[in-house]
Design a protein around this motif. Structure first.
Motif, PDB file in Angstrom:
ATOM      1  N   GLY A   1       1.620  -1.421  -6.774  1.00 40.98           N
ATOM      2  CA  GLY A   1       0.388  -1.814  -6.087  1.00 40.98           C
ATOM      3  C   GLY A   1      -0.273  -0.620  -5.425  1.00 40.98           C
ATOM      4  N   LEU A   2       0.520   0.220  -4.782  1.00 45.03           N
ATOM      5  CA  LEU A   2      -0.003   1.409  -4.128  1.00 45.03           C
ATOM      6  C   LEU A   2      -0.582   2.382  -5.157  1.00 45.03           C
ATOM      7  CD1 LEU A   2      -0.353   3.059  -1.549  1.00 45.03           C
ATOM      8  CD2 LEU A   2       1.953   3.961  -1.920  1.00 45.03           C
ATOM      9  N   ILE A   3       0.104   2.549  -6.253  1.00 37.58           N
ATOM     10  CA  ILE A   3      -0.374   3.441  -7.309  1.00 37.58           C
ATOM     11  C   ILE A   3      -1.694   2.921  -7.888  1.00 37.58           C
ATOM     12  CG2 ILE A   3       0.128   4.317  -9.629  1.00 37.58           C
ATOM     13  CD1 ILE A   3       3.107   4.377  -8.751  1.00 37.58           C
ATOM     14  N   ALA A   4      -1.780   1.618  -8.071  1.00 43.58           N
ATOM     15  CA  ALA A   4      -3.007   1.021  -8.604  1.00 43.58           C
ATOM     16  C   ALA A   4      -4.178   1.231  -7.647  1.00 43.58           C
ATOM     17  CB  ALA A   4      -2.802  -0.464  -8.875  1.00 43.58           C
ATOM     18  N   VAL A   5      -3.943   1.058  -6.350  1.00 44.66           N
ATOM     19  CA  VAL A   5      -5.009   1.231  -5.355  1.00 44.66           C
ATOM     20  C   VAL A   5      -5.454   2.689  -5.298  1.00 44.66           C
ATOM     21  CG1 VAL A   5      -5.489   1.158  -2.869  1.00 44.66           C
ATOM     22  CG2 VAL A   5      -4.367  -0.772  -3.972  1.00 44.66           C
ATOM     23  N   VAL A   6      -4.528   3.608  -5.315  1.00 41.25           N
ATOM     24  CA  VAL A   6      -4.872   5.034  -5.271  1.00 41.25           C
ATOM     25  C   VAL A   6      -5.642   5.430  -6.533  1.00 41.25           C
ATOM     26  CG1 VAL A   6      -3.896   7.369  -5.312  1.00 41.25           C
ATOM     27  CG2 VAL A   6      -2.991   5.656  -3.727  1.00 41.25           C
ATOM     28  N   THR A   7      -5.225   4.931  -7.686  1.00 37.39           N
ATOM     29  CA  THR A   7      -5.914   5.237  -8.941  1.00 37.39           C
ATOM     30  C   THR A   7      -7.333   4.675  -8.939  1.00 37.39           C
ATOM     31  OG1 THR A   7      -3.805   5.216 -10.115  1.00 37.39           O
ATOM     32  CG2 THR A   7      -5.797   5.001 -11.447  1.00 37.39           C
ATOM     33  N   ALA A   8      -7.473   3.438  -8.497  1.00 43.72           N
ATOM     34  CA  ALA A   8      -8.803   2.821  -8.437  1.00 43.72           C
ATOM     35  C   ALA A   8      -9.699   3.595  -7.470  1.00 43.72           C
ATOM     36  CB  ALA A   8      -8.695   1.364  -8.020  1.00 43.72           C
ATOM     37  N   GLY A   9      -9.166   3.998  -6.337  1.00 43.11           N
ATOM     38  CA  GLY A   9      -9.933   4.780  -5.371  1.00 43.11           C
ATOM     39  C   GLY A   9     -10.389   6.109  -5.945  1.00 43.11           C
TER      40      GLY A   9
END
Length: 78
Positions: free
Chosen positions: A12-20
């Motif tokens: 989830g954290l990786i997905a949020v950082v990538t989207a950002g």
């Protein structure tokens, strides 16, 4: 917060950082390049046209004015 740090899977954290990062890159492109300025201008024009079309359609159903009259009025306002 502790649950997030203790969890072994940080997908989830990786997905949020990538989207950002992707959103930040897109914003930077739109504001820092000449072609980005052209893209913003096209998007702004398309948004105005869509707004005028939807507003004139809605207005002609709710008022005695025609779509053409409402679009003309919106051209003066926008």
């Amino acid at each position: 917060m502790n649950k997030l740090l203790k969890n072994e899977k940080h997908t989830g954290l990786i997905a949020v950082v990538t989207a950002g990062a992707l959103v930040s890159g897109a914003i930077a492109y739109l504001y820092l390049t000449k072609s980005g300025q052209e893209s913003r201008d096209k998007a702004k024009h398309a948004l105005k046209e869509a707004l005028k079309n939807h507003a004139s359609e809605f207005g002609s159903k709710k008022t005695p004015f025609s779509q053409k009259t409402i679009k003309t009025l919106l051209d003066k306002i926008l």
